[in-house]
Write a protein that holds these residues in place. Structure first.
Motif, PDB file in Angstrom:
ATOM      1  N   CYS A  15       0.798  -1.459  -0.061  1.00  0.00           N
ATOM      2  CA  CYS A  15      -0.330   0.308   0.346  1.00  0.00           C
ATOM      3  C   CYS A  15       0.865   1.385  -0.283  1.00  0.00           C
ATOM      4  CB  CYS A  15      -0.831  -0.304   1.483  1.00  0.00           C
ATOM      5  SG  CYS A  15      -1.999   1.361   1.608  1.00  0.00           S
TER       6      CYS A  15
ATOM      7  N   SER B 114      -0.071   4.058  -0.116  1.00  0.00           N
ATOM      8  CA  SER B 114      -0.272   5.276  -0.371  1.00  0.00           C
ATOM      9  C   SER B 114       0.297   5.719   1.578  1.00  0.00           C
ATOM     10  CB  SER B 114      -1.770   5.629   0.078  1.00  0.00           C
ATOM     11  OG  SER B 114      -2.404   4.458   0.599  1.00  0.00           O
ATOM     12  N   LEU B 115       0.386   3.897   1.952  1.00  0.00           N
ATOM     13  CA  LEU B 115       0.615   3.815   3.387  1.00  0.00           C
ATOM     14  C   LEU B 115       2.217   3.529   4.227  1.00  0.00           C
ATOM     15  CD1 LEU B 115      -0.111   3.467   6.256  1.00  0.00           C
ATOM     16  CD2 LEU B 115      -1.063   1.579   5.981  1.00  0.00           C
ATOM     17  N   TRP B 116       2.749   2.895   2.875  1.00  0.00           N
ATOM     18  CA  TRP B 116       4.550   3.246   3.167  1.00  0.00           C
ATOM     19  C   TRP B 116       4.787   3.002   2.078  1.00  0.00           C
ATOM     20  CZ3 TRP B 116       4.467   0.699   8.319  1.00  0.00           C
ATOM     21  CH2 TRP B 116       3.424   0.495   9.147  1.00  0.00           C
TER      22      TRP B 116
ATOM     23  N   LYS C 118       4.234  10.556   8.909  1.00  0.00           N
ATOM     24  CA  LYS C 118       2.902  10.378   8.770  1.00  0.00           C
ATOM     25  C   LYS C 118       2.449   9.282   9.285  1.00  0.00           C
ATOM     26  CE  LYS C 118       1.003   8.783   4.459  1.00  0.00           C
ATOM     27  NZ  LYS C 118       1.792   8.390   2.658  1.00  0.00           N
ATOM     28  N   LEU C 119       2.616   7.576  10.204  1.00  0.00           N
ATOM     29  CA  LEU C 119       2.418   6.937  10.791  1.00  0.00           C
ATOM     30  C   LEU C 119       1.444   7.866  11.651  1.00  0.00           C
ATOM     31  CD1 LEU C 119       5.095   3.887  10.121  1.00  0.00           C
ATOM     32  CD2 LEU C 119       2.549   4.016   9.452  1.00  0.00           C
TER      33      LEU C 119
ATOM     34  N   SER D 267       0.526  10.974  12.677  1.00  0.00           N
ATOM     35  CA  SER D 267      -0.457  11.402  12.607  1.00  0.00           C
ATOM     36  C   SER D 267      -1.730  10.973  11.756  1.00  0.00           C
ATOM     37  CB  SER D 267       0.149  12.355  11.075  1.00  0.00           C
ATOM     38  OG  SER D 267       0.727  13.879  11.637  1.00  0.00           O
ATOM     39  N   ARG D 268      -1.286   9.350  11.490  1.00  0.00           N
ATOM     40  CA  ARG D 268      -2.363   8.525  11.691  1.00  0.00           C
ATOM     41  C   ARG D 268      -3.308   7.873  12.593  1.00  0.00           C
ATOM     42  NH1 ARG D 268      -4.221   6.010   7.030  1.00  0.00           N
ATOM     43  NH2 ARG D 268      -2.909   7.208   5.089  1.00  0.00           N
ATOM     44  N   ARG D 269      -1.953   7.568  13.249  1.00  0.00           N
ATOM     45  CA  ARG D 269      -2.487   7.082  14.845  1.00  0.00           C
ATOM     46  C   ARG D 269      -3.140   7.697  15.018  1.00  0.00           C
ATOM     47  NH1 ARG D 269       2.037   3.441  17.818  1.00  0.00           N
ATOM     48  NH2 ARG D 269       1.715   1.888  15.794  1.00  0.00           N
ATOM     49  N   ARG D 270      -2.705   8.918  15.457  1.00  0.00           N
ATOM     50  CA  ARG D 270      -3.534  10.434  16.362  1.00  0.00           C
ATOM     51  C   ARG D 270      -4.800  10.684  15.518  1.00  0.00           C
ATOM     52  NH1 ARG D 270      -0.420  14.287  14.737  1.00  0.00           N
ATOM     53  NH2 ARG D 270       1.028  13.208  16.617  1.00  0.00           N
ATOM     54  N   SER D 271      -4.553  10.333  14.742  1.00  0.00           N
ATOM     55  CA  SER D 271      -6.120  10.914  14.037  1.00  0.00           C
ATOM     56  C   SER D 271      -6.880   9.676  13.970  1.00  0.00           C
ATOM     57  CB  SER D 271      -6.520  11.041  12.391  1.00  0.00           C
ATOM     58  OG  SER D 271      -5.947   9.640  11.689  1.00  0.00           O
ATOM     59  N   ASP D 272      -6.652   8.434  14.358  1.00  0.00           N
ATOM     60  CA  ASP D 272      -7.725   7.490  14.429  1.00  0.00           C
ATOM     61  C   ASP D 272      -7.983   7.246  15.854  1.00  0.00           C
ATOM     62  OD1 ASP D 272      -7.682   6.087  12.149  1.00  0.00           O
ATOM     63  OD2 ASP D 272      -5.694   4.905  12.400  1.00  0.00           O
TER      64      ASP D 272
END
Length: 464
Positions: free
Chosen positions: A318, A320-322, A438-439, A441-446
């Motif tokens: 993926c 867009s993620l990695w 990015k990781l 930020s994604r964890r914080r948004s989740d």
């Protein structure tokens, strides 16, 4: 037939213009008895001219390509290649070789016409297929040329001068093909139907990532007057203003900006490594004393690079993620390859590291290409990759002025490669930080999403 004829001619041109048996042995030829130039002259005074001329000519040639409707610039590219190899065959001295690099820079800058022409003469439904043909044939021509040169040198024991003659003959064959290409009836920027402009203005409020099918429909091929007198043509200022507006819209997209940043940084370093690898090999295994195998190495690295590019579509990643993490890890691998090439001083290890370096770059640049271009229309595709290439050349010119050019530090090739290894290490660190950010930020948004979904008040508000 309308698709087959121009595609066939472009493939002929692409194959023979890239079939250069002398290319893997250019440094050995310049430093050998035929030209009798020193390593300092070749590395620090001749090769930098290509970088500067490519940078200086890229934007003017880009505009001229569109204004002249591609075909004249294809002929210019073919002519520049012929002039380049005539000079390589006949001319002598430092100044002549610097002028040769200027003509080769013109030929390289004109490659934009080769990859743009086909989109102006075939229907959008055939874009992917003919692009694959044209890109594959250039890689195949390069591989055939390198392999042919090595076989002639190792088995037939021909002189390097004869490889230059064969390369000139191949360029002469390539010179014939573009004259028979049909003249396009439209171009992306200067020559458009009036409907194209109106549709573009109506769609200007749409998001950057508009669908490919919609964007392709904005450039109809059935307007026979687009490149003729009296057609709707844009002035230079209109084109520049349109390009600037598109530039601002494109680079507001953070994923596109990240991939473009890697493209520019890595391409700069890749050009430097590939341009000066032969000089490094020459210091490790001098061609005057030993048999060299540069042709096999270039052939293998080209084919493995093409294979890596083909395998990209089958990797279960993926992006867009990695994507940033992958760019970090593989950029670090490229840095390790460069350090190995420079420090171990073993020609076979150096060859192997070079092959791995090129294959890794080809894989990543293919990923970057489809990540950037997947949902851009053709107009923005040309703009974004033109800007990315220009930034890469600008960085390369700065690196060349400081590190390579005799007007700067004028470092020897071994020290240069240490700097190039450090350069790719810096790229890896930059994208490691970006990936971790990015990781996080994604964890914080989740987590924020989970908290808001568990809050009764927020559920009530969300239903209003």
């Amino acid at each position: 037939m309308s698709v087959l004829y121009p595609t066939l001619l472009l493939c002929v041109f692409g194959f023979f213009s890239n079939m250069r048996p002398s290319e893997p042995f250019l440094t050995a030829f310049l430093m050998g008895p035929d030209k009798n130039l020193t390593e300092t002259q070749v590395v620090n005074e001749i090769y930098p001219i290509w970088t500067y001329s490519y940078l200086a000519l890229l934007f003017p040639v880009f505009l001229a390509t569109d204004y002249l409707c591609y075909k004249p610039v294809l002929i210019l590219q073919a002519t520049s290649l012929v002039v380049t190899y005539i000079m390589l065959l006949k001319a002598q001295g430092l100044l002549a070789m610097q002028l040769l690099e200027l003509f080769f820079g013109l030929a390289t800058a004109s490659e934009v016409a080769y990859f743009s022409y086909i989109y102006s003469v075939v229907e959008p439904a055939h874009y992917q297929k003919v692009t694959g043909y044209c890109r594959s044939i250039t890689l195949f021509g390069s591989a055939v040329g390198s392999l042919l040169g090595q076989i002639l040198l190792s088995v037939a024991k021909v002189q390097l001068l004869h490889l230059v003659i064969i390369t000139l003959a191949s360029a002469a064959v390539a010179f014939v093909a573009p004259w028979f290409l049909p003249m396009p009836k439209r171009s992306l920027f200067f020559h458009k139907s009036s409907g194209t402009t109106e549709e573009r203005e109506q769609s200007s409020s749409k998001s950057l990532m508009e669908s490919t099918e919609e964007s392709k429909s904005k450039a109809p091929l059935d307007n026979p007057e687009s490149c003729k007198a009296g057609a709707r043509s844009s002035s230079l200022m209109e084109v520049l203003r349109m390009l600037f507006d598109d530039f601002l819209q494109c680079y507001r997209c953070r994923p596109l900006l990240a991939w473009s940043l890697w493209w520019a940084l890595a391409t700069c370093g890749y050009f430097q490594v590939v341009n000066y690898a032969q000089a490094l090999w020459e210091t490790i295994r001098p061609s005057q004393d030993y048999e060299i195998y540069n042709g096999y190495v270039e052939t293998l690295s080209t084919l493995l690079g093409a294979l890596a590019a083909l395998l990209v579509g089958y990797l279960p990643v993926c992006w867009s993620l990695w994507g940033e993490v992958a760019l970090c890890v593989l950029s670090l691998l490229m840095a390790v390859c460069i350090f190995i090439m420079d420090t171990l001083k073993n020609i076979w290890v150096c060859y192997s590291a070079y092959v791995l370096f090129r294959a890794t770059y080809m894989l990543l640049i293919t990923v970057a290409t489809f990540q950037i271009a997947a949902s851009l229309n053709m107009q923005r595709y040309a703009l974004v990759f033109g800007v990315d290439t220009f930034v890469a050349l600008l960085l390369q010119s700065l690196l060349t002025v400081v590190v390579v050019d005799s007007a700067g530090l004028g470092l020897d090739v071994g020290t240069q490669f240490l700097i190039y290894g450090g350069y790719f290490t810096v790229i890896a660190v930059v994208f490691l930080i970006a990936g971790l950010f990015k990781l996080a930020s994604r964890r914080r948004s989740d987590q924020d999403g989970l908290e808001s979904s568990s809050d009764p008040a927020s559920e009530t508000n969300s239903c209003r």
